[in-house]
Design a protein around this motif. Structure first.
Motif, PDB file in Angstrom:
ATOM      1  N   HIS A 104       0.857  -1.187   0.000  1.00 48.77           N
ATOM      2  CA  HIS A 104       0.000   0.000   0.000  1.00 48.77           C
ATOM      3  C   HIS A 104       0.891   1.235   0.000  1.00 48.77           C
ATOM      4  CE1 HIS A 104      -3.678  -2.198   0.992  1.00 48.77           C
ATOM      5  NE2 HIS A 104      -2.974  -2.878   1.876  1.00 48.77           N
ATOM      6  N   CYS A 105       0.430   2.310  -0.607  1.00 51.52           N
ATOM      7  CA  CYS A 105       1.166   3.563  -0.514  1.00 51.52           C
ATOM      8  C   CYS A 105       0.877   4.202   0.845  1.00 51.52           C
ATOM      9  CB  CYS A 105       0.750   4.505  -1.645  1.00 51.52           C
ATOM     10  SG  CYS A 105       1.703   6.036  -1.594  1.00 51.52           S
ATOM     11  N   PRO A 106       1.935   4.565   1.608  1.00 47.81           N
ATOM     12  CA  PRO A 106       1.709   5.161   2.930  1.00 47.81           C
ATOM     13  C   PRO A 106       1.110   6.568   2.874  1.00 47.81           C
ATOM     14  CG  PRO A 106       3.958   4.291   2.716  1.00 47.81           C
ATOM     15  CD  PRO A 106       3.367   4.356   1.334  1.00 47.81           C
ATOM     16  N   ASN A 109      -3.162  10.595   0.943  1.00 47.76           N
ATOM     17  CA  ASN A 109      -3.771  11.339  -0.159  1.00 47.76           C
ATOM     18  C   ASN A 109      -3.528  10.701  -1.529  1.00 47.76           C
ATOM     19  OD1 ASN A 109      -4.691  13.367   1.606  1.00 47.76           O
ATOM     20  ND2 ASN A 109      -2.642  14.283   1.593  1.00 47.76           N
ATOM     21  N   CYS A 110      -2.753   9.627  -1.540  1.00 51.81           N
ATOM     22  CA  CYS A 110      -2.428   8.980  -2.822  1.00 51.81           C
ATOM     23  C   CYS A 110      -3.696   8.399  -3.437  1.00 51.81           C
ATOM     24  CB  CYS A 110      -1.399   7.878  -2.591  1.00 51.81           C
ATOM     25  SG  CYS A 110      -0.894   7.070  -4.123  1.00 51.81           S
ATOM     26  N   ILE A 111      -3.811   8.529  -4.740  1.00 52.39           N
ATOM     27  CA  ILE A 111      -5.008   8.046  -5.448  1.00 52.39           C
ATOM     28  C   ILE A 111      -5.228   6.548  -5.236  1.00 52.39           C
ATOM     29  CG2 ILE A 111      -3.789   7.661  -7.648  1.00 52.39           C
ATOM     30  CD1 ILE A 111      -6.365   8.658  -9.052  1.00 52.39           C
ATOM     31  N   THR A 112      -4.138   5.809  -5.028  1.00 55.31           N
ATOM     32  CA  THR A 112      -4.275   4.355  -4.857  1.00 55.31           C
ATOM     33  C   THR A 112      -5.003   4.005  -3.562  1.00 55.31           C
ATOM     34  OG1 THR A 112      -2.118   4.156  -3.755  1.00 55.31           O
ATOM     35  CG2 THR A 112      -2.156   3.850  -6.142  1.00 55.31           C
ATOM     36  N   ASN A 113      -5.084   4.967  -2.631  1.00 53.59           N
ATOM     37  CA  ASN A 113      -5.828   4.724  -1.395  1.00 53.59           C
ATOM     38  C   ASN A 113      -7.291   5.147  -1.501  1.00 53.59           C
ATOM     39  OD1 ASN A 113      -3.745   3.576   0.213  1.00 53.59           O
ATOM     40  ND2 ASN A 113      -2.804   5.601   0.351  1.00 53.59           N
ATOM     41  N   MET A 135       9.747   4.594  -5.237  1.00 52.55           N
ATOM     42  CA  MET A 135       8.929   5.764  -5.520  1.00 52.55           C
ATOM     43  C   MET A 135       7.561   5.312  -5.994  1.00 52.55           C
ATOM     44  SD  MET A 135       9.708   9.089  -7.863  1.00 52.55           S
ATOM     45  CE  MET A 135       9.403   8.384  -9.475  1.00 52.55           C
ATOM     46  N   CYS A 136       6.534   5.883  -5.380  1.00 58.53           N
ATOM     47  CA  CYS A 136       5.166   5.580  -5.817  1.00 58.53           C
ATOM     48  C   CYS A 136       4.971   6.140  -7.218  1.00 58.53           C
ATOM     49  CB  CYS A 136       4.140   6.163  -4.845  1.00 58.53           C
ATOM     50  SG  CYS A 136       2.436   5.913  -5.411  1.00 58.53           S
ATOM     51  N   HIS A 137       4.487   5.299  -8.104  1.00 55.06           N
ATOM     52  CA  HIS A 137       4.285   5.695  -9.490  1.00 55.06           C
ATOM     53  C   HIS A 137       3.216   6.784  -9.600  1.00 55.06           C
ATOM     54  CE1 HIS A 137       4.111   5.116 -13.809  1.00 55.06           C
ATOM     55  NE2 HIS A 137       2.808   4.984 -13.746  1.00 55.06           N
ATOM     56  N   TYR A 138       2.292   6.823  -8.635  1.00 53.15           N
ATOM     57  CA  TYR A 138       1.162   7.749  -8.730  1.00 53.15           C
ATOM     58  C   TYR A 138       1.419   9.072  -8.013  1.00 53.15           C
ATOM     59  CZ  TYR A 138      -1.106   3.769 -10.777  1.00 53.15           C
ATOM     60  OH  TYR A 138      -1.402   2.730 -11.601  1.00 53.15           O
ATOM     61  N   CYS A 139       1.830   9.014  -6.737  1.00 54.22           N
ATOM     62  CA  CYS A 139       2.001  10.289  -6.020  1.00 54.22           C
ATOM     63  C   CYS A 139       3.461  10.749  -6.024  1.00 54.22           C
ATOM     64  CB  CYS A 139       1.451  10.192  -4.597  1.00 54.22           C
ATOM     65  SG  CYS A 139       2.356   9.092  -3.499  1.00 54.22           S
ATOM     66  N   GLU A 140       4.346   9.893  -6.557  1.00 54.08           N
ATOM     67  CA  GLU A 140       5.764  10.221  -6.703  1.00 54.08           C
ATOM     68  C   GLU A 140       6.476  10.518  -5.395  1.00 54.08           C
ATOM     69  OE1 GLU A 140       5.935  13.130  -9.896  1.00 54.08           O
ATOM     70  OE2 GLU A 140       5.884  11.500 -11.367  1.00 54.08           O
TER      71      GLU A 140
HETATM   72 ZN    ZN Z   1       1.342   6.972  -3.672  1.00 53.88          ZN
END
Ligand code: ZN
Length: 153
Positions: A104-106, A109-113, A135-140
């Motif tokens: 999970h992205c910590p 606010n990341c879109i994946t959550n 690095m998260c591909h979505y929120c960087e």
């Molecule tokens: Zn993220």
């Protein structure tokens, strides 16, 4: 700290030199193997790394993919495949270049959550000290491997 005796196994996989206290996270990663008999030794003394954990899984040989997932949280781990009480094969853990839907992205606010999309992290080297990060591909945002929350189930 409690020390458990870890007995020899006939067939299966031994994951040794897991950094102390991370055996539980390793088991989370291996949840697909949860039906196999697993024994854990935690916080055993180890000259090289201070305290270490050991996980033994009976009747299950880890796949290359499982080995690489373990590297995310236990880069020092050594993997030994056991066949008929003998060490048949040793595998090196290697941190994967990308993690697809493993953690999970910590970032709350990341879109994946917020949307049902697969998470993706790309391996990244810290420019100052060469540490491995993701690095998260979505929120960087960039994370240390241990701060990623491994997905369960
Ligand atoms: Zn993220």
């Amino acid at each position: 700290m409690k020390q458990l005796k870890v007995d020899a196994i006939k067939d299966g996989t031994v994951i040794d030199h897991i950094p102390g206290g991370r055996a539980v996270q390793v088991l989370k990663i291996l949840n697909g193997s949860a039906q196999d008999t697993v024994s854990i030794g935690m916080n055993l003394l180890s000259g090289k790394y201070g305290r270490k954990d050991i996980v033994k899984i009976e009747n299950h040989e880890l796949s290359a993919d499982e080995v690489n997932r373990i590297a995310i949280i236990a880069p020092t781990a050594s993997i030994t495949i056991i066949r008929d009480y003998e060490a048949a094969e040793k595998r090196k853990v290697e941190i994967p270049g990308e993690l697809i839907n493993i953690a999970h992205c910590p970032n709350p606010n990341c879109i994946t959550n917020h949307e049902t999309i697969s998470t993706r992290f790309d391996r990244h080297k810290n420019p100052t000290d060469d540490r491995t990060e993701f690095m998260c591909h979505y929120c960087e945002k960039i994370y240390e491997p241990d701060s990623l929350k491994i997905k369960v189930g």
